[in-house]
Scaffold this motif. Structure first.
Motif, PDB file in Angstrom:
ATOM      1  N   ASP A 217       0.746  -1.236  -0.074  1.00 62.41           N
ATOM      2  CA  ASP A 217      -0.014  -0.055   0.074  1.00 62.41           C
ATOM      3  C   ASP A 217       0.924   1.170  -0.011  1.00 62.41           C
ATOM      4  O   ASP A 217       1.893   1.233   0.439  1.00 62.41           O
ATOM      5  CB  ASP A 217      -0.897   0.154   1.154  1.00 62.41           C
ATOM      6  N   VAL A 218       0.329   2.258  -0.670  1.00 68.52           N
ATOM      7  CA  VAL A 218       1.102   3.685  -0.644  1.00 68.52           C
ATOM      8  C   VAL A 218       0.028   4.576   0.396  1.00 68.52           C
ATOM      9  O   VAL A 218      -0.956   4.601   0.193  1.00 68.52           O
ATOM     10  CB  VAL A 218       1.062   4.299  -1.924  1.00 68.52           C
TER      11      VAL A 218
ATOM     12  N   LEU B  61      12.371  -0.290  -2.774  1.00 67.82           N
ATOM     13  CA  LEU B  61      12.180   0.932  -1.471  1.00 67.82           C
ATOM     14  C   LEU B  61      13.230   1.836  -1.414  1.00 67.82           C
ATOM     15  O   LEU B  61      13.063   2.933  -0.901  1.00 67.82           O
ATOM     16  CB  LEU B  61      11.986  -0.025  -0.384  1.00 67.82           C
TER      17      LEU B  61
ATOM     18  N   VAL C 299       4.337  10.981   1.230  1.00 68.37           N
ATOM     19  CA  VAL C 299       4.081   9.594   0.643  1.00 68.37           C
ATOM     20  C   VAL C 299       4.827   8.678   1.394  1.00 68.37           C
ATOM     21  O   VAL C 299       6.166   8.584   1.435  1.00 68.37           O
ATOM     22  CB  VAL C 299       4.401   9.607  -0.861  1.00 68.37           C
TER      23      VAL C 299
ATOM     24  N   TYR D  26       9.729   0.745   4.988  1.00 69.02           N
ATOM     25  CA  TYR D  26       9.046   1.776   4.428  1.00 69.02           C
ATOM     26  C   TYR D  26      10.173   2.838   3.482  1.00 69.02           C
ATOM     27  O   TYR D  26      11.174   2.850   3.764  1.00 69.02           O
ATOM     28  CB  TYR D  26       8.835   2.730   5.634  1.00 69.02           C
ATOM     29  N   ARG D  27       9.450   3.523   2.771  1.00 69.21           N
ATOM     30  CA  ARG D  27       9.963   4.423   1.789  1.00 69.21           C
ATOM     31  C   ARG D  27       9.444   5.690   2.148  1.00 69.21           C
ATOM     32  O   ARG D  27       8.340   5.956   1.427  1.00 69.21           O
ATOM     33  CB  ARG D  27       9.982   4.009   0.364  1.00 69.21           C
TER      34      ARG D  27
ATOM     35  N   GLU E 123       8.681   9.751   1.243  1.00 66.98           N
ATOM     36  CA  GLU E 123       8.970  10.841   0.324  1.00 66.98           C
ATOM     37  C   GLU E 123       8.493  12.108   0.630  1.00 66.98           C
ATOM     38  O   GLU E 123       7.241  12.037   0.843  1.00 66.98           O
ATOM     39  CB  GLU E 123       8.558  10.455  -1.306  1.00 66.98           C
TER      40      GLU E 123
ATOM     41  N   ARG F  62      -0.440   7.984   2.921  1.00 65.78           N
ATOM     42  CA  ARG F  62      -0.287   9.388   2.591  1.00 65.78           C
ATOM     43  C   ARG F  62      -0.936   9.934   4.049  1.00 65.78           C
ATOM     44  O   ARG F  62      -1.928  10.510   4.156  1.00 65.78           O
ATOM     45  CB  ARG F  62      -1.402  10.021   1.445  1.00 65.78           C
TER      46      ARG F  62
ATOM     47  N   ARG G 178       5.609   4.719   1.010  1.00 68.64           N
ATOM     48  CA  ARG G 178       5.363   3.318   0.397  1.00 68.64           C
ATOM     49  C   ARG G 178       5.952   2.105   1.154  1.00 68.64           C
ATOM     50  O   ARG G 178       6.716   2.364   2.045  1.00 68.64           O
ATOM     51  CB  ARG G 178       6.436   3.478  -0.915  1.00 68.64           C
ATOM     52  N   THR G 179       5.344   1.136   0.920  1.00 70.86           N
ATOM     53  CA  THR G 179       5.538   0.022   2.018  1.00 70.86           C
ATOM     54  C   THR G 179       5.820  -1.265   1.185  1.00 70.86           C
ATOM     55  O   THR G 179       5.472  -1.672  -0.053  1.00 70.86           O
ATOM     56  CB  THR G 179       4.388  -0.223   2.786  1.00 70.86           C
TER      57      THR G 179
END
Ligand SMILES: [Zn+2]
Ligand SMILES: [Zn+2]
Length: 284
Positions: free
Chosen positions: A140-141, A193, A149, A164-165, A167, A143, A151-152
């Motif tokens: 999932d992304v 990631l 943002v 986790y990433r 941004e 927010r 990212r997972t």
């Protein structure tokens, strides 16, 4: 507060269990907790014993609305939550996130499970802060705040773990702990990631020499961190989740070896802060 800086602060860098003593005084002994400030937004990653000093600092700076994301719920990543004073404060709004137990247990159930007698004197209901528990599925992304943002992805760890990433402001910081690499293989999920990241916080519990007898524990090495960062074009590598037996002197030595191989590598320390100015040229 700096609105145009992506700030990363390490509150706990030690894996498995907290340690104390003169041989650990420079790198620190608290277990996993990282703070990220994306302008005015505050995100915390994991609730190890480092969460306790993080809580004091948040209160001192007047932050009352923030997010806490769990990578997973092994003790070294949750033990600080009951001692995190903001959860007892009526003025605090805290959003808790997890995805490693998707389909098996919700974030609310997970926290309820370990914050109750006989493991802890009181139940979660005693918390006066407003707690919003959110669940997600790996991939999932998220927010969590305007412009942020997250990212997972799934890491290789007993019981599951989320990487986790994050941004924000044209900058990227990735949290990759806890994870075990396969010999002579780069994990595609991790590469995704950490691609082009300004900083990769990576599980370096062991060295490659130690890895053979540690297989199955779910951890990685600084040598693998370097390979991944090189392949992904990442610029900074924080050696993280230090083995509890690792002394300051040993970490100095590991840091030196890692730096020789990859200039952006360093061994993370409790209390260390890094700042990345917003990059207006990059659109992510
Ligand atoms: Zn751990
Ligand atoms: Zn773990």
């Amino acid at each position: 507060m700096d609105d145009d800086v992506f700030l990363v602060r390490f509150w706990g860098v030690r894996g498995s269990i907290s340690v104390s003593g003169p041989e650990f005084s420079r790198y620190g002994g608290n277990t996993i907790c990282i703070e990220m400030r994306c302008g005015k937004h505050t995100l915390l990653f994991d609730a190890g014993s480092g969460l306790r000093p993080a809580g004091r600092a948040l209160r001192a700076s007047g932050v009352t609305d923030f997010d806490l994301l769990f990578t997973h719920c092994h003790y070294d990543h949750i033990i600080g939550l009951p001692s995190f004073t903001p959860i007892y404060d009526r003025s605090v709004k805290l959003t808790l996130w997890s995805g490693h137990l998707a389909g098996r247990m919700t974030t609310r159930q997970m926290v309820d499970e370990f914050m109750r007698p006989p493991w802890f004197p009181v139940k979660l209901e005693i918390c006066k802060a407003s707690l919003d528990c959110r669940d997600f599925v790996s991939g999932d992304v998220l927010r969590p705040r305007a412009g942020v943002v997250v990212r997972t992805g799934s890491l290789i760890h007993p019981g599951g773990c989320i990487g986790y990433r994050v941004e924000w402001g044209g900058r990227v910081v990735a949290v990759i702990t806890d994870t075990e690499h396969e010999p002579d293989k780069l994990d595609q999920a991790v590469l995704g990631l950490i691609e082009d990241a300004d900083l990769v916080i990576y599980d370096c519990a062991y060295t490659e020499e130690e890895m053979e007898r540690r297989r199955g524990n779910g951890h990685s090495t600084w040598q693998q961190g370097v390979k991944l960062c090189e392949a992904a074009g990442a610029r900074g590598l924080a050696l993280f989740h230090h083995d509890p037996a690792r002394t300051d002197e040993e970490l100095d030595e590991i840091e030196k070896l890692a730096k020789d191989r990859f200039a952006g590598a360093f061994a993370a320390r409790d209390g260390q802060t890094l700042k990345f100015p917003v990059s207006l040229h990059k659109k992510r």
